[in-house]
Design an enzyme around this catalytic site. Structure first.
Site, PDB file in Angstrom:
ATOM      1  N   GLU A 141      -8.170   5.958 -11.784  1.00  0.00           N
ATOM      2  CA  GLU A 141      -8.951   5.836 -12.609  1.00  0.00           C
ATOM      3  C   GLU A 141     -10.225   7.370 -12.602  1.00  0.00           C
ATOM      4  O   GLU A 141     -10.826   6.991 -11.901  1.00  0.00           O
ATOM      5  CB  GLU A 141      -9.597   4.863 -13.892  1.00  0.00           C
ATOM      6  CG  GLU A 141      -8.476   3.821 -14.393  1.00  0.00           C
ATOM      7  CD  GLU A 141      -9.017   2.539 -14.225  1.00  0.00           C
ATOM      8  OE1 GLU A 141      -8.630   2.104 -15.592  1.00  0.00           O
ATOM      9  OE2 GLU A 141     -10.049   2.144 -13.799  1.00  0.00           O
ATOM     10  N   SER A 172     -16.331  -0.016 -10.143  1.00  0.00           N
ATOM     11  CA  SER A 172     -16.119  -0.186 -10.911  1.00  0.00           C
ATOM     12  C   SER A 172     -16.603  -0.862 -12.037  1.00  0.00           C
ATOM     13  O   SER A 172     -15.940  -1.686 -12.596  1.00  0.00           O
ATOM     14  CB  SER A 172     -14.759  -1.397 -10.369  1.00  0.00           C
ATOM     15  OG  SER A 172     -15.312  -3.226  -9.675  1.00  0.00           O
TER      16      SER A 172
HETATM   17  N1  3HC Z   1      -0.763   0.577   4.339  1.00  0.00           N
HETATM   18  C1  3HC Z   1       0.487   0.601   3.621  1.00  0.00           C
HETATM   19  N2  3HC Z   1       1.593   0.971   3.292  1.00  0.00           N
HETATM   20  C2  3HC Z   1       1.173  -1.003   3.082  1.00  0.00           C
HETATM   21  C3  3HC Z   1       0.282  -1.791   2.784  1.00  0.00           C
HETATM   22  C4  3HC Z   1      -0.639  -1.368   3.339  1.00  0.00           C
HETATM   23  N3  3HC Z   1      -1.751  -1.597   4.152  1.00  0.00           N
HETATM   24  N4  3HC Z   1       1.310  -2.873   2.833  1.00  0.00           N
HETATM   25  C5  3HC Z   1       1.793  -2.828   1.991  1.00  0.00           C
HETATM   26  N5  3HC Z   1       2.152  -1.625   2.092  1.00  0.00           N
HETATM   27  C6  3HC Z   1       3.277  -0.873   1.825  1.00  0.00           C
HETATM   28  C7  3HC Z   1       4.653  -1.823   2.393  1.00  0.00           C
HETATM   29  O1  3HC Z   1       5.219  -1.147   3.707  1.00  0.00           O
HETATM   30  C8  3HC Z   1       6.243  -1.781   1.344  1.00  0.00           C
HETATM   31  O2  3HC Z   1       6.203  -0.488   1.654  1.00  0.00           O
HETATM   32  P1  3HC Z   1       8.094  -0.267   1.754  1.00  0.00           P
HETATM   33  O3  3HC Z   1       8.067  -0.740  -0.040  1.00  0.00           O
HETATM   34  O4  3HC Z   1       8.279   1.223   1.351  1.00  0.00           O
HETATM   35  O5  3HC Z   1       8.572  -1.265   2.625  1.00  0.00           O
HETATM   36  C9  3HC Z   1       5.083  -1.598  -0.076  1.00  0.00           C
HETATM   37  O6  3HC Z   1       3.555  -1.517   0.758  1.00  0.00           O
HETATM   38  C10 3HC Z   1       4.940  -3.389  -0.044  1.00  0.00           C
HETATM   39  O7  3HC Z   1       4.394  -3.679   0.769  1.00  0.00           O
HETATM   40  P2  3HC Z   1       4.770  -5.838   0.855  1.00  0.00           P
HETATM   41  O8  3HC Z   1       6.399  -5.693   0.659  1.00  0.00           O
HETATM   42  O9  3HC Z   1       4.377  -6.192   2.060  1.00  0.00           O
HETATM   43  O10 3HC Z   1       4.503  -6.068  -0.587  1.00  0.00           O
HETATM   44  P3  3HC Z   1       4.348  -6.644  -1.647  1.00  0.00           P
HETATM   45  O11 3HC Z   1       5.869  -6.363  -2.268  1.00  0.00           O
HETATM   46  O12 3HC Z   1       4.131  -8.316  -1.668  1.00  0.00           O
HETATM   47  O13 3HC Z   1       2.817  -5.948  -2.477  1.00  0.00           O
HETATM   48  C11 3HC Z   1       1.662  -6.028  -3.306  1.00  0.00           C
HETATM   49  C12 3HC Z   1       2.008  -6.865  -2.213  1.00  0.00           C
HETATM   50  C13 3HC Z   1       1.215  -4.185  -3.783  1.00  0.00           C
HETATM   51  C14 3HC Z   1      -0.094  -6.491  -3.008  1.00  0.00           C
HETATM   52  C15 3HC Z   1       1.331  -6.982  -5.014  1.00  0.00           C
HETATM   53  O14 3HC Z   1       1.645  -8.015  -4.164  1.00  0.00           O
HETATM   54  C16 3HC Z   1       0.925  -6.440  -5.612  1.00  0.00           C
HETATM   55  O15 3HC Z   1       1.184  -5.018  -6.335  1.00  0.00           O
HETATM   56  N6  3HC Z   1      -0.268  -7.280  -6.257  1.00  0.00           N
HETATM   57  C17 3HC Z   1      -1.092  -6.887  -7.511  1.00  0.00           C
HETATM   58  C18 3HC Z   1      -2.391  -5.719  -7.038  1.00  0.00           C
HETATM   59  C19 3HC Z   1      -2.911  -5.452  -7.983  1.00  0.00           C
HETATM   60  O16 3HC Z   1      -2.972  -6.154  -9.172  1.00  0.00           O
HETATM   61  N7  3HC Z   1      -4.221  -4.546  -7.931  1.00  0.00           N
HETATM   62  C20 3HC Z   1      -5.299  -4.846  -8.919  1.00  0.00           C
HETATM   63  C21 3HC Z   1      -6.151  -5.487  -9.125  1.00  0.00           C
HETATM   64  S1  3HC Z   1      -7.608  -5.019  -9.496  1.00  0.00           S
HETATM   65  C22 3HC Z   1      -8.219  -4.181  -8.921  1.00  0.00           C
HETATM   66  O17 3HC Z   1      -7.958  -3.588  -8.092  1.00  0.00           O
HETATM   67  C23 3HC Z   1      -9.775  -3.486  -8.945  1.00  0.00           C
HETATM   68  C24 3HC Z   1     -11.075  -3.646  -8.589  1.00  0.00           C
HETATM   69  O18 3HC Z   1     -12.166  -2.811  -9.424  1.00  0.00           O
HETATM   70  C25 3HC Z   1     -11.370  -4.764  -8.439  1.00  0.00           C
END
Ligand code: 3HC
Length: 297
Positions: free
Chosen positions: A154, A121
């Protein structure tokens, strides 16, 4: 070229998330790490996720779940893990020297047709590709955390990459259920370049006492419909990772606004790295709850 076998290098948060997305999509995956303990932990996490998010929810049967898991092979021998791979995704720690060494090794160990992707990243994909004799077959695939869930990847195109390699990467990612977006190889790509501004500004708001981290997060969750507020997201990503990303971005842009906010440097100096060590804008507890941390007493 139809990709069947994928090797993922590095079994940390990103590596095992990518491996999970790949086996669920039907690829055979070799997950490599130098540490057997890390690999075992990654294998357990993937098994737990398939149980919890697929079998328990009725998305697949138990038998299908077992079949999916049987596509994941754990390996501490990199040469064995990659020798028959069509597509390799590198997700080792963010060190340019390490990534260049890994790519140079891949060039020796892999079949001539294999495509190499880096999940960096922060680092220059062009520099990593330059460690090989197959620059045309090297690309960036930047996944987002949690990699098994987040839809975006990306596709970072370094100088010299062929159109055929881009097509192969896009096809692999689409099969994994991801939405690829193409971007040139500049620090931050698209998402981290924009998220960086959010991280910088939320730290400034907290630093100057305009609002607390909790207030900032509540405001952005409810006022902008972000699933996590920017301080929570900064904790989620890790302050050390943000530091690396901002330093690389600043080196490229030389814009004052891209210089890492002093609050992150101070938090790192205080041993607070974010969720990974349980201490960031919030304190994270073993029962899964979090409480606000008082930064200035
Ligand atoms: N494996 C498979 N499926 C999973 C899972 C896993 N580890 N964790 C969650 N899921 C599934 C759940 O089963 C659920 O599925 P469904 O909709 O079919 O029932 C769905 O994903 C949503 O899970 P949850 O309801 O438990 O969780 P939330 O709705 O609270 O979402 C989250 C959690 C996706 C982490 C949300 O909080 C989110 O989008 N957060 C922001 C994350 C973000 O912005 N990430 C980017 C960070 S920057 C980055 O990564 C860049 C790098 O360079 C550092």
């Amino acid at each position: 070229m139809a990709v069947q076998k994928i090797a993922v290098l590095g079994s940390g948060t990103m590596g095992h998330g990518i491996a999970q997305a790949a086996i669920v999509a039907g690829f055979e995956v070799a997950l490599f790490d130098i540490s057997q303990a890390m690999l075992d932990k990654a294998g357990e996490t993937v098994r737990g996720n398939i149980d919890k998010h697929f079998i328990a929810k009725g998305k697949v049967t138990e038998e299908q779940g077992r079949d999916i898991l049987s596509c994941l092979k754990l390996n501490t021998d990199m040469q064995k893990a990659v020798s028959d791979a069509d597509f390799v995704i590198e997700a080792v720690p963010e060190s340019l020297d390490l990534k260049k060494k890994v790519f140079a090794d891949l060039d020796r160990f892999c079949q001539p047709h294999a495509v190499f992707a880096t999940n960096t990243s922060v680092m220059s994909v062009t520099a990593i590709a330059g460690a090989t004799q197959r620059v045309d077959r090297c690309i960036g695939t930047h996944f987002f955390n949690p990699a098994a869930v987040m839809k975006l990847v990306e596709v970072v195109t370094p100088i010299g990459v062929s159109a055929a390699t881009i097509d192969i990467a896009v096809a692999v990612l689409k099969k994994m259920g991801k939405t690829p977006v193409k971007v040139k190889d500049v620090p931050g790509f698209i998402v981290n370049r924009l998220l960086g501004l959010l991280y910088q500004e939320c730290a400034q708001i907290v630093l100057e006492g305009t609002a607390t981290a909790q207030e900032v997060d509540t405001a952005m969750r409810l006022g902008a419909n972000h699933p996590m507020g920017p301080c929570e997201l900064a904790d989620f990503g890790g302050f050390d990772v943000i530091q690396m990303a901002q330093d690389a971005t600043y080196e490229y842009t030389h814009r004052q606004r891209d210089r890492l906010n002093i609050l992150y440097r101070k938090m790192i100096e205080a041993g607070r790295l974010g969720r990974k060590n349980g201490k960031g804008f919030y304190d994270y507890h073993e029962d899964g709850t979090k409480t606000a941390f008082t930064i200035f007493t």
